[in-house]
Design a protein around this motif. Structure first.
Motif, mmCIF file in Angstrom:
data_model
loop_
_atom_site.group_PDB
_atom_site.id
_atom_site.type_symbol
_atom_site.label_atom_id
_atom_site.label_comp_id
_atom_site.label_asym_id
_atom_site.label_seq_id
_atom_site.Cartn_x
_atom_site.Cartn_y
_atom_site.Cartn_z
ATOM 1 N N ALA A 26 0.877 -1.178 0.000
ATOM 2 C CA ALA A 26 0.000 0.000 0.000
ATOM 3 C C ALA A 26 0.907 1.218 0.000
ATOM 4 O O ALA A 26 1.957 1.211 0.640
ATOM 5 C CB ALA A 26 -0.871 -0.016 1.256
ATOM 6 N N THR A 27 0.520 2.249 -0.732
ATOM 7 C CA THR A 27 1.343 3.459 -0.718
ATOM 8 C C THR A 27 0.526 4.642 -0.228
ATOM 9 O O THR A 27 -0.679 4.719 -0.463
ATOM 10 C CB THR A 27 1.871 3.819 -2.121
ATOM 11 O OG1 THR A 27 0.780 4.268 -2.931
ATOM 12 C CG2 THR A 27 2.556 2.641 -2.782
ATOM 13 N N GLY A 28 1.191 5.537 0.468
ATOM 14 C CA GLY A 28 0.536 6.771 0.904
ATOM 15 C C GLY A 28 1.068 7.209 2.257
ATOM 16 O O GLY A 28 1.096 6.407 3.195
ATOM 17 N N ASP A 29 1.475 8.467 2.346
ATOM 18 C CA ASP A 29 1.958 9.023 3.614
ATOM 19 C C ASP A 29 0.856 9.107 4.664
ATOM 20 O O ASP A 29 1.135 9.234 5.843
ATOM 21 C CB ASP A 29 2.507 10.446 3.374
ATOM 22 C CG ASP A 29 3.905 10.402 2.771
ATOM 23 O OD1 ASP A 29 4.515 9.315 2.754
ATOM 24 O OD2 ASP A 29 4.372 11.469 2.308
ATOM 25 N N GLU A 30 -0.396 9.028 4.193
ATOM 26 C CA GLU A 30 -1.511 9.145 5.144
ATOM 27 C C GLU A 30 -1.815 7.832 5.863
ATOM 28 O O GLU A 30 -2.650 7.791 6.756
ATOM 29 C CB GLU A 30 -2.777 9.636 4.407
ATOM 30 C CG GLU A 30 -3.474 8.632 3.481
ATOM 31 C CD GLU A 30 -2.849 8.522 2.087
ATOM 32 O OE1 GLU A 30 -1.626 8.683 1.969
ATOM 33 O OE2 GLU A 30 -3.598 8.244 1.122
ATOM 34 N N LEU A 31 -1.128 6.755 5.468
ATOM 35 C CA LEU A 31 -1.543 5.434 5.959
ATOM 36 C C LEU A 31 -0.835 5.034 7.257
ATOM 37 O O LEU A 31 0.353 5.295 7.448
ATOM 38 C CB LEU A 31 -1.266 4.362 4.902
ATOM 39 C CG LEU A 31 -1.962 4.581 3.560
ATOM 40 C CD1 LEU A 31 -1.556 3.491 2.576
ATOM 41 C CD2 LEU A 31 -3.475 4.609 3.736
ATOM 42 N N GLY B 3 -2.718 2.771 -4.741
ATOM 43 C CA GLY B 3 -2.440 4.195 -4.576
ATOM 44 C C GLY B 3 -1.306 4.658 -5.470
ATOM 45 O O GLY B 3 -0.563 3.867 -6.048
ATOM 46 N N GLY B 4 -1.220 5.986 -5.580
ATOM 47 C CA GLY B 4 -0.079 6.592 -6.256
ATOM 48 C C GLY B 4 -0.052 6.461 -7.764
ATOM 49 O O GLY B 4 0.992 6.667 -8.366
ATOM 50 N N VAL B 5 -1.173 6.099 -8.385
ATOM 51 C CA VAL B 5 -1.159 5.995 -9.848
ATOM 52 C C VAL B 5 -2.045 7.049 -10.509
ATOM 53 O O VAL B 5 -2.255 7.026 -11.707
ATOM 54 C CB VAL B 5 -1.563 4.577 -10.350
ATOM 55 C CG1 VAL B 5 -0.517 3.558 -9.969
ATOM 56 C CG2 VAL B 5 -2.937 4.170 -9.824
ATOM 57 N N ALA C 147 5.988 4.722 1.761
ATOM 58 C CA ALA C 147 5.780 6.175 1.863
ATOM 59 C C ALA C 147 5.819 6.785 0.460
ATOM 60 O O ALA C 147 6.318 6.167 -0.487
ATOM 61 C CB ALA C 147 6.861 6.787 2.751
ATOM 62 N N ASP C 148 5.284 7.994 0.361
ATOM 63 C CA ASP C 148 5.221 8.648 -0.952
ATOM 64 C C ASP C 148 6.556 9.314 -1.310
ATOM 65 O O ASP C 148 6.616 10.508 -1.565
ATOM 66 C CB ASP C 148 4.094 9.700 -0.952
ATOM 67 C CG ASP C 148 2.711 9.053 -1.030
ATOM 68 O OD1 ASP C 148 2.576 8.018 -1.716
ATOM 69 O OD2 ASP C 148 1.775 9.584 -0.409
ATOM 70 N N ASN C 149 7.637 8.560 -1.276
ATOM 71 C CA ASN C 149 8.891 9.119 -1.813
ATOM 72 C C ASN C 149 9.662 8.020 -2.527
ATOM 73 O O ASN C 149 9.518 6.823 -2.231
ATOM 74 C CB ASN C 149 9.732 9.796 -0.722
ATOM 75 C CG ASN C 149 10.269 8.808 0.292
ATOM 76 O OD1 ASN C 149 11.177 8.020 0.007
ATOM 77 N ND2 ASN C 149 9.695 8.831 1.487
ATOM 78 N N TYR D 70 1.851 13.587 -5.526
ATOM 79 C CA TYR D 70 2.610 12.547 -4.827
ATOM 80 C C TYR D 70 2.387 11.164 -5.424
ATOM 81 O O TYR D 70 2.753 10.163 -4.834
ATOM 82 C CB TYR D 70 2.258 12.566 -3.336
ATOM 83 C CG TYR D 70 2.659 13.873 -2.717
ATOM 84 C CD1 TYR D 70 3.974 14.082 -2.313
ATOM 85 C CD2 TYR D 70 1.742 14.916 -2.593
ATOM 86 C CE1 TYR D 70 4.373 15.305 -1.790
ATOM 87 C CE2 TYR D 70 2.123 16.135 -2.069
ATOM 88 C CZ TYR D 70 3.444 16.335 -1.676
ATOM 89 O OH TYR D 70 3.833 17.541 -1.162
ATOM 90 N N ASP D 71 1.760 11.120 -6.564
ATOM 91 C CA ASP D 71 1.460 9.831 -7.190
ATOM 92 C C ASP D 71 2.669 9.372 -7.990
ATOM 93 O O ASP D 71 2.743 9.510 -9.210
ATOM 94 C CB ASP D 71 0.208 9.939 -8.062
ATOM 95 C CG ASP D 71 -1.036 10.131 -7.207
ATOM 96 O OD1 ASP D 71 -1.057 9.587 -6.083
ATOM 97 O OD2 ASP D 71 -1.960 10.825 -7.641
ATOM 98 N N ILE D 72 3.641 8.832 -7.255
ATOM 99 C CA ILE D 72 4.941 8.559 -7.878
ATOM 100 C C ILE D 72 5.195 7.077 -8.112
ATOM 101 O O ILE D 72 6.264 6.692 -8.549
ATOM 102 C CB ILE D 72 6.090 9.123 -7.018
ATOM 103 C CG1 ILE D 72 5.936 8.623 -5.589
ATOM 104 C CG2 ILE D 72 6.101 10.644 -7.072
ATOM 105 C CD1 ILE D 72 7.103 8.931 -4.724
#
Ligand code: AMP
Ligand code: MG
Length: 417
Positions: A190-195, A256-258, A233-235, A263-265
């Motif tokens: 799963a991707t996302g700094d909010e998670l 996520g991130g697509v 994380a989103d980096n 931040y969709d990296i």
């Protein structure tokens, strides 16, 4: 934008059936046989009785009836698992239990209920004789050797999906293990700094990571082995590190991130590690979808990147990841059961894409009806818990109106529908 069918075809072209493995039969449920199962045994091995009764020569009891009782001499008894060594000759009978081999000389079994055995017990008459009260047809209640399986038969063929009955048949042939196509290991990120992961406190502005778990459970349901890598994380650095961990798996699923956000990296990081296709699929939810091949140290792993909204992740899994897993497992029929139902709700299609709406299907008067689960936002995961099907609202229409017939892809198929 590409249609759902084209996206699926491209994905399936990039996954292949996995290698075989030998598994104890009890661990192979749902897997696909990688070899034929041939029999070393005949089942049943000998003619045997289908009833508790008396093994006789049919000639001895011709004409027997309630008013014309024929008495035979009882020369022995045989239970399942034993052999009666003597021979049944005219005028004699052997008391026999279900499954016991029919003694030499006998050709018919008369069940207890068609004899006077009960009466004899009550009046303590000799058990050395038995009265026969019916004339069955010749061969009655005798199960013939090999009526199920003959030694040398190919009983199950390569490609068969093992259900409980196939596992039972393998056991009847004496197989302790079976060669099956191995299960795919599916890495999940799963991707996302909010998670935040479950079991942790939830700081302000954060949400729990649900996608990794719904995806892992879907993987399990369709026969894969989920391997949750965790939250990326989103980096770029964090994602790169985590993606390398997926190289031991047969496929990587990310959520996520697509999308098009800052931040969709995920797609950029994936491009660094192989080839990536970034598609707009003509469906809702689930328009942005990434598909690529990760490459690292000579290994290649297909990757599917779902949009992060929890409903989108689950719906795109059903359409794309599920068939891919099934193909790796050696299955060939990827279709979910679909029913034609009368809609009791209005499902609006606002932008022409094919809409997979959450619905509840019920059967009344031999007809299927479907109604909306309520608000259809792709972030509303509880809509999936209320649904037992996905209403396929056709593309390029203004949607489905009450009373329209519509196809519903069933998520579950249990009980009478
Ligand atoms: P994204 O596709 O990364 O732009 O995410 C779309 C929406 O899905 C955002 O509201 C995210 O917070 C949410 N989301 C992304 N990943 C997850 C996840 N693993 N669990 C729950 N919600 C998520
Ligand atoms: Mg995100």
């Amino acid at each position: 934008m590409i249609p759902v069918e084209e996206a699926l075809e491209k994905i399936l072209n990039n996954v292949s059936i996995l290698e075989p493995e030998s598994k104890p039969i009890m661990e192979s449920l749902g897997q696909v046989m990688a070899e034929d199962a041939c029999s070393n045994v005949t089942i049943p091995p000998l003619d045997n009785s289908a009833m508790d009764g008396y093994a006789v020569q049919w000639e001895s009891i011709k004409g027997a009836s309630d008013s014309n009782k024929i008495e035979l001499e009882v020369i022995g008894e045989v239970a399942a698992g034993y052999i009666y060594e003597g021979e049944v000759i005219p005028g004699t009978a052997v008391r026999i239990m279900t499954g016991a081999p029919v003694p030499h000389g006998a050709d018919t079994v008369v069940q207890f209920e068609h004899t006077d055995e009960e009466d004899r017990k009550n009046i303590a008459r000799s058990s050395k004789e038995i009265g026969i009260l019916r004339e069955p047809e010749k061969g009655r209640n005798v199960r013939k050797a090999g009526e199920d399986v003959t030694k040398g038969d190919t009983v199950l063929t390569k490609g068969t999906v093992l259900r409980p009955q196939e596992i039972g048949v393998l056991a009847s042939l004496g197989y302790a293990e079976v060669k099956v196509v191995r299960r795919p290991v599916i890495a999940i990120m799963a991707t996302g700094d909010e998670l935040v992961d479950v079991g942790q406190p939830l700081p302000s502005g954060k949400i729990y990571n649900s996608n990794a778990y719904s995806t892992a459970a879907q993987v399990l349901r369709y026969g894969g082995i989920p391997h949750i890598l965790g939250i990326g994380a989103d980096n770029r650095e964090a994602l790169s590190k985590m993606i390398i961990k997926a190289m031991d798996a047969d496929m990587l699923l990310t959520s996520g991130g697509v999308s098009m956000g800052d931040y969709d990296i995920v797609k950029e990081v994936l491009a660094d590690h192989g080839s990536i296709g970034f598609w707009s699929v003509y469906m809702k939810p689930g328009k942005p979808l990434a598909f690529g091949i990760l490459e690292h140290e000579g290994k290649k792993v297909p990757h599917l990147g779902f949009p992060g909204n929890p409903v989108s992740t689950m719906v795109t899994f059903e359409q794309f990841a599920r068939p891919a897993i099934m193909k790796m497992l050696g299955k060939t029929d990827f279709a979910k059961p679909t029913v034609k139902a009368i809609s009791e709700s209005r499902f609006k299609n606002t932008d022409g894409r094919r809409l997979y709406a959450r619905g509840t299907v019920a059967k009344r008067d031999e007809k299927y009806y479907v109604r909306s689960t309520g608000p259809q936002g792709s972030g509303i995961l509880t809509s999936m818990t209320k649904a037992n099907g996905l209403v396929i609202v056709p593309e390029n229409t203004d949607g489905v109106h009450e009373g329209d017939e519509v196809m519903v892809q069933m998520l579950d198929w249990e009980g009478e529908r």
